[in-house]
Each structure stands twice: as C-alpha cells, then as structure tokens.
Design a protein around this motif. Sequence first.
Motif, PDB file in Angstrom:
ATOM      1  N   GLY A   4       0.811  -1.222   0.000  1.00 59.47           N
ATOM      2  CA  GLY A   4       0.000   0.000   0.000  1.00 59.47           C
ATOM      3  C   GLY A   4       0.839   1.264   0.000  1.00 59.47           C
ATOM      4  O   GLY A   4       0.392   2.329  -0.412  1.00 59.47           O
ATOM      5  N   ASP A   5       2.071   1.120   0.476  1.00 62.85           N
ATOM      6  CA  ASP A   5       2.946   2.280   0.608  1.00 62.85           C
ATOM      7  C   ASP A   5       3.522   2.666  -0.759  1.00 62.85           C
ATOM      8  O   ASP A   5       3.356   3.804  -1.216  1.00 62.85           O
ATOM      9  N   LEU A   6       4.194   1.723  -1.417  1.00 63.90           N
ATOM     10  CA  LEU A   6       4.826   1.993  -2.714  1.00 63.90           C
ATOM     11  C   LEU A   6       4.022   1.376  -3.853  1.00 63.90           C
ATOM     12  O   LEU A   6       3.819   1.993  -4.900  1.00 63.90           O
ATOM     13  N   GLY A   7       3.537   0.153  -3.624  1.00 64.50           N
ATOM     14  CA  GLY A   7       2.872  -0.579  -4.705  1.00 64.50           C
ATOM     15  C   GLY A   7       1.628   0.124  -5.226  1.00 64.50           C
ATOM     16  O   GLY A   7       1.329   0.080  -6.419  1.00 64.50           O
ATOM     17  N   VAL A   8       0.914   0.815  -4.342  1.00 66.84           N
ATOM     18  CA  VAL A   8      -0.345   1.437  -4.775  1.00 66.84           C
ATOM     19  C   VAL A   8      -0.096   2.506  -5.842  1.00 66.84           C
ATOM     20  O   VAL A   8      -0.901   2.689  -6.751  1.00 66.84           O
ATOM     21  N   HIS A   9       1.050   3.195  -5.767  1.00 73.09           N
ATOM     22  CA  HIS A   9       1.394   4.180  -6.798  1.00 73.09           C
ATOM     23  C   HIS A   9       1.532   3.476  -8.153  1.00 73.09           C
ATOM     24  O   HIS A   9       1.089   3.970  -9.185  1.00 73.09           O
ATOM     25  N   LEU A  10       2.195   2.309  -8.110  1.00 72.93           N
ATOM     26  CA  LEU A  10       2.479   1.592  -9.359  1.00 72.93           C
ATOM     27  C   LEU A  10       1.191   1.022  -9.953  1.00 72.93           C
ATOM     28  O   LEU A  10       1.004   1.012 -11.172  1.00 72.93           O
ATOM     29  N   ILE A  11       0.308   0.569  -9.073  1.00 72.19           N
ATOM     30  CA  ILE A  11      -0.987   0.043  -9.520  1.00 72.19           C
ATOM     31  C   ILE A  11      -1.781   1.159 -10.189  1.00 72.19           C
ATOM     32  O   ILE A  11      -2.347   0.998 -11.270  1.00 72.19           O
ATOM     33  N   ASP A  12      -1.800   2.315  -9.536  1.00 71.94           N
ATOM     34  CA  ASP A  12      -2.536   3.451 -10.106  1.00 71.94           C
ATOM     35  C   ASP A  12      -1.925   3.868 -11.451  1.00 71.94           C
ATOM     36  O   ASP A  12      -2.652   4.146 -12.405  1.00 71.94           O
ATOM     37  N   MET A  13      -0.592   3.878 -11.521  1.00 74.14           N
ATOM     38  CA  MET A  13       0.083   4.253 -12.779  1.00 74.14           C
ATOM     39  C   MET A  13      -0.225   3.250 -13.879  1.00 74.14           C
ATOM     40  O   MET A  13      -0.474   3.618 -15.027  1.00 74.14           O
ATOM     41  N   ALA A  14      -0.204   1.956 -13.525  1.00 72.23           N
ATOM     42  CA  ALA A  14      -0.475   0.919 -14.534  1.00 72.23           C
ATOM     43  C   ALA A  14      -1.885   1.091 -15.082  1.00 72.23           C
ATOM     44  O   ALA A  14      -2.111   0.997 -16.293  1.00 72.23           O
ATOM     45  N   GLU A  15      -2.840   1.385 -14.188  1.00 75.94           N
ATOM     46  CA  GLU A  15      -4.227   1.547 -14.656  1.00 75.94           C
ATOM     47  C   GLU A  15      -4.370   2.806 -15.505  1.00 75.94           C
ATOM     48  O   GLU A  15      -5.113   2.828 -16.485  1.00 75.94           O
ATOM     49  N   LEU A  16      -3.658   3.856 -15.124  1.00 81.43           N
ATOM     50  CA  LEU A  16      -3.727   5.107 -15.889  1.00 81.43           C
ATOM     51  C   LEU A  16      -3.165   4.903 -17.300  1.00 81.43           C
ATOM     52  O   LEU A  16      -3.736   5.357 -18.292  1.00 81.43           O
ATOM     53  N   LEU A  17      -2.035   4.181 -17.382  1.00 81.14           N
ATOM     54  CA  LEU A  17      -1.303   4.108 -18.655  1.00 81.14           C
ATOM     55  C   LEU A  17      -1.721   2.914 -19.506  1.00 81.14           C
ATOM     56  O   LEU A  17      -1.754   3.010 -20.743  1.00 81.14           O
ATOM     57  N   ALA A  18      -2.049   1.795 -18.853  1.00 78.87           N
ATOM     58  CA  ALA A  18      -2.236   0.562 -19.642  1.00 78.87           C
ATOM     59  C   ALA A  18      -3.662   0.026 -19.619  1.00 78.87           C
ATOM     60  O   ALA A  18      -4.011  -0.805 -20.466  1.00 78.87           O
ATOM     61  N   GLY A  19      -4.484   0.451 -18.653  1.00 80.13           N
ATOM     62  CA  GLY A  19      -5.870  -0.020 -18.606  1.00 80.13           C
ATOM     63  C   GLY A  19      -6.195  -0.678 -17.274  1.00 80.13           C
ATOM     64  O   GLY A  19      -5.324  -0.856 -16.418  1.00 80.13           O
ATOM     65  N   LYS A  20      -7.467  -1.041 -17.120  1.00 83.37           N
ATOM     66  CA  LYS A  20      -7.943  -1.579 -15.835  1.00 83.37           C
ATOM     67  C   LYS A  20      -7.392  -2.979 -15.569  1.00 83.37           C
ATOM     68  O   LYS A  20      -7.432  -3.847 -16.455  1.00 83.37           O
TER      69      LYS A  20
ATOM     70  N   PRO B 166      -6.475  12.323 -10.157  1.00 77.83           N
ATOM     71  CA  PRO B 166      -6.955  11.149  -9.434  1.00 77.83           C
ATOM     72  C   PRO B 166      -8.001  11.538  -8.384  1.00 77.83           C
ATOM     73  O   PRO B 166      -7.821  12.528  -7.667  1.00 77.83           O
ATOM     74  N   THR B 167      -9.065  10.769  -8.311  1.00 73.00           N
ATOM     75  CA  THR B 167     -10.142  11.083  -7.369  1.00 73.00           C
ATOM     76  C   THR B 167     -10.310   9.931  -6.374  1.00 73.00           C
ATOM     77  O   THR B 167      -9.656   8.891  -6.504  1.00 73.00           O
ATOM     78  N   ILE B 168     -11.250  10.131  -5.450  1.00 69.98           N
ATOM     79  CA  ILE B 168     -11.548   9.066  -4.477  1.00 69.98           C
ATOM     80  C   ILE B 168     -12.019   7.805  -5.217  1.00 69.98           C
ATOM     81  O   ILE B 168     -11.744   6.687  -4.784  1.00 69.98           O
ATOM     82  N   GLU B 169     -12.684   7.982  -6.337  1.00 64.31           N
ATOM     83  CA  GLU B 169     -13.096   6.837  -7.172  1.00 64.31           C
ATOM     84  C   GLU B 169     -11.863   5.981  -7.520  1.00 64.31           C
ATOM     85  O   GLU B 169     -11.896   4.754  -7.442  1.00 64.31           O
ATOM     86  N   ASP B 170     -10.771   6.636  -7.905  1.00 63.34           N
ATOM     87  CA  ASP B 170      -9.524   5.914  -8.215  1.00 63.34           C
ATOM     88  C   ASP B 170      -8.937   5.284  -6.942  1.00 63.34           C
ATOM     89  O   ASP B 170      -8.352   4.204  -6.983  1.00 63.34           O
ATOM     90  N   GLY B 171      -9.101   5.992  -5.825  1.00 63.10           N
ATOM     91  CA  GLY B 171      -8.618   5.464  -4.542  1.00 63.10           C
ATOM     92  C   GLY B 171      -9.359   4.176  -4.178  1.00 63.10           C
ATOM     93  O   GLY B 171      -8.767   3.215  -3.692  1.00 63.10           O
ATOM     94  N   LEU B 172     -10.680   4.168  -4.444  1.00 64.34           N
ATOM     95  CA  LEU B 172     -11.487   2.978  -4.134  1.00 64.34           C
ATOM     96  C   LEU B 172     -11.062   1.801  -5.020  1.00 64.34           C
ATOM     97  O   LEU B 172     -10.947   0.669  -4.567  1.00 64.34           O
ATOM     98  N   ARG B 173     -10.806   2.098  -6.293  1.00 58.31           N
ATOM     99  CA  ARG B 173     -10.386   1.032  -7.225  1.00 58.31           C
ATOM    100  C   ARG B 173      -9.074   0.414  -6.777  1.00 58.31           C
ATOM    101  O   ARG B 173      -8.921  -0.799  -6.689  1.00 58.31           O
ATOM    102  N   SER B 174      -8.104   1.276  -6.477  1.00 58.39           N
ATOM    103  CA  SER B 174      -6.797   0.716  -6.116  1.00 58.39           C
ATOM    104  C   SER B 174      -6.877   0.000  -4.759  1.00 58.39           C
ATOM    105  O   SER B 174      -6.177  -0.979  -4.534  1.00 58.39           O
TER     106      SER B 174
END
Length: 350
Positions: free
Chosen positions: A183-199, A323-331
């Motif tokens: 959740g500390d570092l990985g969540v950034h990468l998860i959010d980036m992957a979804e932003l750049l490559a898809g859900k 990024p919104t809370i919606e993105d926070g909920l997804r990650s």
Amino acid sequence: MYFKKIGIIGLGMIANTRHIPELKDVENCKITAICDIDENKLKIVGNDLGIPDELRFTDYHDLIASPEVDAVEICTPNHLHIPIATAAIKMGKPVNVEKPLSINLQCCEPLKNALKENYVLNMMSFTYRFMPAIRYAKWIIDNGHIGDILNVDVEYFKDSGFIKGRRLEWRFQKEMAGTGVLGDLGVHLIDMAELLAGKITSVCGVTDIIVKERQKIDSEEMAKVDTDDYCSFICNIENGVRGNFVISRCAMGKPNSVKFDIYGTKGLICFNMNNPNVLDFYSEVSDIGGDRLQTITVPQEFHTTQEAEFIKMLNGERCDILPTIEDGLRSQKILDSILKSSEKNCWVNI
Ligand SMILES: NC(=O)c1ccc[n+]([C@@H]2O[C@H](COP(=O)([O-])OP(=O)(O)OC[C@H]3O[C@@H](n4cnc5c(N)ncnc54)[C@H](O)[C@@H]3O)[C@@H](O)[C@H]2O)c1
C-alpha cells in the motif's frame, strides 16, 4: 482563480516534503490552519508558516469546522483517512486524501455514503500522476507512438526496511496501515499501470514479512510486524495486457530503485522515478526519439505539481488525469485482492 484557504491535517513526512512546499509555490492559496496530535510539530510548522495559535488544532474536527478553511489536505496515517475525509465531506469541504485511501475496502463505506449524500470535489494524492514523465508517457501512449500495449514490467526496490533501529511505526502495524510496502509503494504503481495501460482485471500475488519484529516506539520491548515488506504479483489488464510487479523495502544495496517499462507492438517506454523529467523511449512509428532506445526530455507543457492541480480543481479547472476518491477505491480493491490472493494462494478477479 478564487483565493483558497487550505487546512492540513497530519504534519509528518509527506506534509513537510510535498504538500506544504508545493502549496507555498502556488498562487491564490494559503495554508491557514494546521492539525496534528503532536504539539511539537504544530509549533514548528505553525511558526514556519506564521499560523496563529487559534488555527493550530489537535482535533481534526475543529480544523474542518473552521470558517478559515475552504478545503482539507489529509496527510495522516492510513487508518485515519476515511474518518477525516468523511467528516470533511459531511461539512461540504473538498479534500485531497493521501494514498492508500484506507486500510481495506470495507472501511471505505462511510466515505462512499457521505459522497453519495453530499458530493464534494475530491482528489487522491497519487503523486506519480503529476510527474512530468508520467504525463508525457500517457500522451505518447494515447497518441499511438508505441502501438498496442503488450505488457508492463515494474520493480520498486528500497532498502528502508533494513534501516538500523527503525522502530515499530504505524507503517508496520496492520490496524493502522492495512498493508505494508504494497500500500505504501505498490499502490502508486498500480494506479500508474491503470492510468497508462488499462484496468487490472485479475491478480495473483505473494507477500512476505521479512523483518518480523521491531522495537516498540516508546519502550524497549519488541513486537510483531504484521504488514508486508515484500510483494510480487502478476496481473491481467484489459485488452490482453499482462503485468508483472515486484516491490520490496528490504532490497539490500538499492536505496531507491524504480523500473516501470511499458512494452507495445511498436515501441517501448521506460520510466525511472529518480529522474522524473525524462523517459527512455523507442518507437518504430514515431518521429519523437530515434531508431534505438534513447533518453528523451519531457517538454515543458507536461510539467505541473500535485498541489497546483489541487488548487486548480478547487477552482473548477480539473485536469483530465486528476486522481479522485473513485480511483482510490479502485486501487484499494486491488490491494485487498492481492492480499487475498497471497493468503488463499490463488488468482482473484477484481
Ligand atoms: N503520496 C506519496 O508519495 C506519499 C509518500 C509518503 C507517505 N504518503 C502517505 O501519507 C500519509 C502520511 O505518511 P507520512 O510518511 O507523512 O507519516 P508520518 O508518520 O511522518 O506523519 C503522520 C502525521 O500524522 C499525525 N497524526 C497521527 N494521528 C493524527 C490525528 N488523529 N490527527 C492529526 N494528526 C495525526 C502524526 O503525529 C504525524 O505527524 C500516509 O497515508 C502515507 O501512505 C504518501
């Protein structure tokens, strides 16, 4: 732009290294109120910012209620994000919430309900989205310069888990952190992957606790660590994209090493957080770069800061990748699924 009065709750590392310095550089806003349970931090930050005593709070409810606060930045440990954001939203005050959104998805219910009843502007501090290289990578991908994405390959290695004498701070306790390095570092990468490559559609992962006990903050006693400091997972991403992630804070010899590679049918983008103003780029079809993998500088138009975008959002100028809370909920759902996958030793659909 209207002038905005900002209240900051939690005056620790991230407030002092990102939120406060970046806000100081933004026009049309001022940090008017601060809150922390640590009176010493209130004094140091309050004196630095010239905040009067009556706007230095130890109870976040008082900061949120203050007429001197238009919007709230939430920079506390993870377990407090939901109660604080929910209280602010109920008062109709916009929020910028630090990541991860919570300690698990179930705990997010009060926030979801509050937003449903009383929608207010909101943002998540997915800091990497504001890095110039990431914004440029998004533009490159969206404009077809690497073709269709095939796979993303991600590593984030730190050695901070091995810092001698590091105590049992909140990050190492599940009830306050939820997850560890995931959740500390990985969540950034998860959010980036979804932003750049898809859900992300499914995950299969393992987590591990490498340093199993640490000395308590306020005594000599040792106590159990119950959050992960290693995590690896593979995932399926929509449109047949594959993902491969490895994250550790016990990587001896690597103080801070990030690799984020996106392979497409026509090219490759490589991002390194240590140099957020450049990308390594190769493309068969693009006039940017050349005929081999080479370093390109991000054009000025892609430069911004997280806090500049927060103030713009408050003024109704929401950038398209905010990024919104919606993105926070997804990650958060993805974090929970990776933990479940590790516990049950199976794939988990998102
Ligand atoms: N976006 C990023 O890149 C990034 C980087 C680091 C941390 N973070 C996130 O920022 C948050 C804070 O992390 P940190 O490293 O600054 O932690 P920290 O421990 O340095 O700071 C947290 C602060 O919150 C205060 N606090 C605790 N309980 C409180 C309460 N009830 N009311 C008011 N203040 C309270 C603490 O006294 C402390 O000053 C976490 O959610 C973390 O995941 C984000």
